[in-house]
Design a protein around this motif. Structure first.
Motif, mmCIF file in Angstrom:
data_model
loop_
_atom_site.group_PDB
_atom_site.id
_atom_site.type_symbol
_atom_site.label_atom_id
_atom_site.label_comp_id
_atom_site.label_asym_id
_atom_site.label_seq_id
_atom_site.Cartn_x
_atom_site.Cartn_y
_atom_site.Cartn_z
ATOM 1 N N GLY A 1 31.445 43.163 34.406
ATOM 2 C CA GLY A 1 30.534 44.029 35.150
ATOM 3 C C GLY A 1 30.871 44.128 36.621
ATOM 4 O O GLY A 1 30.011 44.451 37.433
ATOM 5 N N ALA A 2 32.117 43.857 36.960
ATOM 6 C CA ALA A 2 32.539 43.894 38.364
ATOM 7 C C ALA A 2 33.126 45.252 38.708
ATOM 8 O O ALA A 2 33.418 46.071 37.843
ATOM 9 N N GLN A 3 33.301 45.476 39.991
ATOM 10 C CA GLN A 3 33.947 46.707 40.449
ATOM 11 C C GLN A 3 35.426 46.448 40.631
ATOM 12 O O GLN A 3 35.851 45.305 40.805
ATOM 13 N N PHE A 4 36.216 47.516 40.612
ATOM 14 C CA PHE A 4 37.657 47.340 40.758
ATOM 15 C C PHE A 4 38.216 48.347 41.748
ATOM 16 O O PHE A 4 37.669 49.422 41.950
ATOM 17 N N ASP A 5 39.313 47.936 42.362
ATOM 18 C CA ASP A 5 40.038 48.764 43.314
ATOM 19 C C ASP A 5 41.388 49.112 42.681
ATOM 20 O O ASP A 5 42.118 48.211 42.238
#
Length: 182
Positions: A85-89
């Protein structure tokens, strides 16, 4: 969640190793009629064949295998990130993927050298896996063996290569922030 993370990580890493082996087999011009080589080709051909229509090889370097290896790591990272559930770059994913492919190649080389060394003590006759490991690792061992010949029947070239690989691993971990965590 840890069990699913383990499963996803293992499945992607195993396929990544097969893709790296495909690239490596082509780079050293290994015997493609060997049963082990045939497995690697059959496991990667459905994805690599269409990619080759778009990405031509550059000399003896199979660019589609390299791109597939990076895409496998990116897919693994994407799945693990979504599971957490994390954000990614995107830029970080690409850089991390390239570093992860390099690191997995080194890990694969380490295990192949270790298995080759152990099997050399017990090998009796022809074994297709031992032959392929020899074809894959000999280009790295032969230059060392020319400098340090076997001493009393003991070949130290694998040990020297292990030391060099460990040195590079420690060196890269100092300058690439996430090298040690891959």
């Amino acid at each position: 969640m840890d069990a699913m993370t383990f499963l996803v990580d293992t499945v992607f890493d195993l396929y990544l190793m097969v893709v790296i082996l495909r690239f490596w087999l082509q780079l050293v011009r290994a015997d493609f009629y060997n049963p082990f080589s045939q497995f690697v080709v059959k496991a990667t051909q459905p994805i690599i064949a269409p990619m080759r229509r778009v990405l031509p090889s550059i000399g003896s370097v199979d660019t589609s295998s390299i791109v597939l290896a990076i895409l496998v790591v990116m897919a693994k990272l994407l799945v693990l990130t979504l599971m957490a559930g994390a954000q990614f770059d995107a830029l970080t994913f690409i850089l991390y993927s390239v570093v992860a492919v390099l690191k997995k190649t080194g890990v694969l080389l380490f295990w192949m050298l270790l298995i080759r060394a152990i099997l050399s003590w017990f090998n009796q006759g022809y074994n297709p896996v031992v032959m392929i490991m020899g074809q894959l690792t000999e280009p790295l061992i032969a230059p060392i063996r020319r400098i340090i010949p076997p001493i009393g029947g003991l070949d130290l070239s694998v040990l020297v290569l292990f030391i060099a690989m460990n040195f590079l691993n420690i060196l890269f971990s100092q300058y690439i922030p996430f090298w040690a965590f891959i």
